[in-house]
Design an enzyme around this catalytic site. Structure first.
Site, PDB file in Angstrom:
ATOM      1  N   LYS A 108       0.841  -1.202   0.000  1.00 44.45           N
ATOM      2  CA  LYS A 108       0.000   0.000   0.000  1.00 44.45           C
ATOM      3  C   LYS A 108       0.872   1.246   0.000  1.00 44.45           C
ATOM      4  O   LYS A 108       0.601   2.204  -0.715  1.00 44.45           O
ATOM      5  CB  LYS A 108      -0.942  -0.005   1.209  1.00 44.45           C
ATOM      6  CG  LYS A 108      -2.142  -0.897   0.989  1.00 44.45           C
ATOM      7  CD  LYS A 108      -2.891  -1.194   2.262  1.00 44.45           C
ATOM      8  CE  LYS A 108      -3.915  -2.302   1.987  1.00 44.45           C
ATOM      9  NZ  LYS A 108      -4.390  -2.976   3.167  1.00 44.45           N
TER      10      LYS A 108
ATOM     11  N   GLN B 254      -5.570  -2.444   9.674  1.00 42.59           N
ATOM     12  CA  GLN B 254      -5.319  -3.751   9.058  1.00 42.59           C
ATOM     13  C   GLN B 254      -5.861  -4.876   9.951  1.00 42.59           C
ATOM     14  O   GLN B 254      -5.547  -4.929  11.145  1.00 42.59           O
ATOM     15  CB  GLN B 254      -3.797  -3.912   8.853  1.00 42.59           C
ATOM     16  CG  GLN B 254      -3.412  -5.095   8.032  1.00 42.59           C
ATOM     17  CD  GLN B 254      -3.886  -5.007   6.583  1.00 42.59           C
ATOM     18  OE1 GLN B 254      -3.657  -4.009   5.918  1.00 42.59           O
ATOM     19  NE2 GLN B 254      -4.550  -6.042   6.116  1.00 42.59           N
TER      20      GLN B 254
ATOM     21  N   ASP C  60     -11.974   2.082   3.765  1.00 40.22           N
ATOM     22  CA  ASP C  60     -12.277   0.667   3.530  1.00 40.22           C
ATOM     23  C   ASP C  60     -13.778   0.464   3.323  1.00 40.22           C
ATOM     24  O   ASP C  60     -14.205  -0.590   2.868  1.00 40.22           O
ATOM     25  CB  ASP C  60     -11.842  -0.177   4.738  1.00 40.22           C
ATOM     26  CG  ASP C  60     -10.441  -0.749   4.547  1.00 40.22           C
ATOM     27  OD1 ASP C  60     -10.041  -0.949   3.394  1.00 40.22           O
ATOM     28  OD2 ASP C  60      -9.763  -0.984   5.568  1.00 40.22           O
TER      29      ASP C  60
END
Ligand code: NAP
Length: 284
Positions: free
Chosen positions: A54, A98, A121
């Protein structure tokens, strides 16, 4: 004739080019760049790789990124304090926590503490609600990537029979909602579905997201069907495999995504997209 391969890297590269251009235009006009904060708790090796990818992807398109790596012993309160700080940090437009988090931390509590305006997200209940209503703010990255791939290849969704295999909050359910909003007739299958093979055989579009290597066999697929394979499974050989028996199914389907190189690259790309969108919303 073999299926046409849907090349996730190609679609991804074209969207990343757009993100890069838009990011530069905002920087020139407003002296701001999108900012993404990734929060990683513990030492999960797969998560470490994701976060590293990322960071590199952000750099490539001009997005500012920072990583917060915390030890597995971090308490829930300490993590909440960090998220609160990031929620109030003006240079951060997107916060990514995460998963998996260590067992002593409540996943939902943490995900719900991320500001819905920085929830790139798309996991926050407020954003899930907007998606459900048909007025999405941040669409979960993997299902969003699937729709973008279908659009890139001019695959018509309207009126098609779409079968989504898997009902998770991050892939199956939002993928089904997005397909429904594109006027597909959608069926969602899961571990308790009866006559799964018969249901799959009727599908014009299959989205497989169950995490079972090579589960979808040639016999379950209608000739010419569009097959999107979300699964990422590590075989004993160390190789990655999808949920679809790619070699056999590509002989009968119309379009198919490979693993790796299909849905995977799109997920990070749509995360970058959401981070840019978040900045755009904040300055408009
Ligand atoms: P998940 O939360 O574990 O959900 C799996 C779903 O599959 C559940 O709804 C489960 O049904 C269903 N299922 C499991 N075994 C089944 C079977 N034999 N028959 C029918 N349904 C079955 O998984 P997820 O997070 O959605 O991820 C699914 C896969 O996609 C994994 O391989 C994951 O690594 C991959 N993934 C890839 C990306 C990407 O970027 N490419 C992103 C996210 C996930 P029940 O609800 O009845 O238990």
């Amino acid at each position: 004739m073999d299926a046409k391969i849907i090349d996730g890297k190609l679609v991804s590269a074209s969207i990343r080019e757009k993100i890069k251009e838009k990011t530069k235009a905002i920087k020139d006009k407003h002296s701001r760049v999108p900012g993404l904060a990734a929060v990683l708790v513990g030492e999960d090796p797969a998560s470490q790789i994701y976060v590293r990818n990322k960071r590199k992807s952000c750099e490539d398109v001009g997005i500012y990124s920072e990583e917060h790596k915390l030890p597995a012993s971090t308490t829930q309160d300490e993590l909440l304090e960090l998220i609160n700080k990031l929620n109030n940090d003006k240079k951060i437009n997107g916060i990514l926590v995460q998963l998996p988090l260590p067992k002593h931390i409540d996943d939902s509590l943490i995900l719900n503490s991320v500001s819905s305006e920085k929830d790139v997200d798309g996991f926050h209940p407020i954003n899930a609600g907007y998606l459900f209503e048909g007025k999405p703010q941040f669409i979960p990255c993997t299902p969003h990537g699937i729709i973008k791939m279908l659009e890139f290849y001019d695959i018509d969704i309207e009126g098609k029979n779409a079968v989504v295999l898997g009902r998770s909050n991050i892939v199956g359910k939002p993928a089904a909602i997005l397909l429904l909003q594109k006027n597909a007739t959608v069926t969602i299958c899961h571990s308790r579905t009866k006559n799964l093979e018969d249901v799959l055989k009727e599908a014009d579009i299959i989205v497989a997201a169950i995490g079972r290597a090579h589960f979808v066999k040639k016999e379950m697929v209608k000739e010419g069907a569009i097959v999107i394979d979300v699964g990422i499974n590590r075989l004993d050989t160390g190789k990655l495999a999808g949920d679809v028996d790619f070699e056999a199914v590509k002989k009968i389907s119309g379009f198919i995504t490979p693993v790796p190189g299909g849905v995977g690259p799109m997920t990070i790309t749509m995360l970058l997209w959401n981070t840019l969108t978040s900045l755009e919303k904040s300055i408009s």
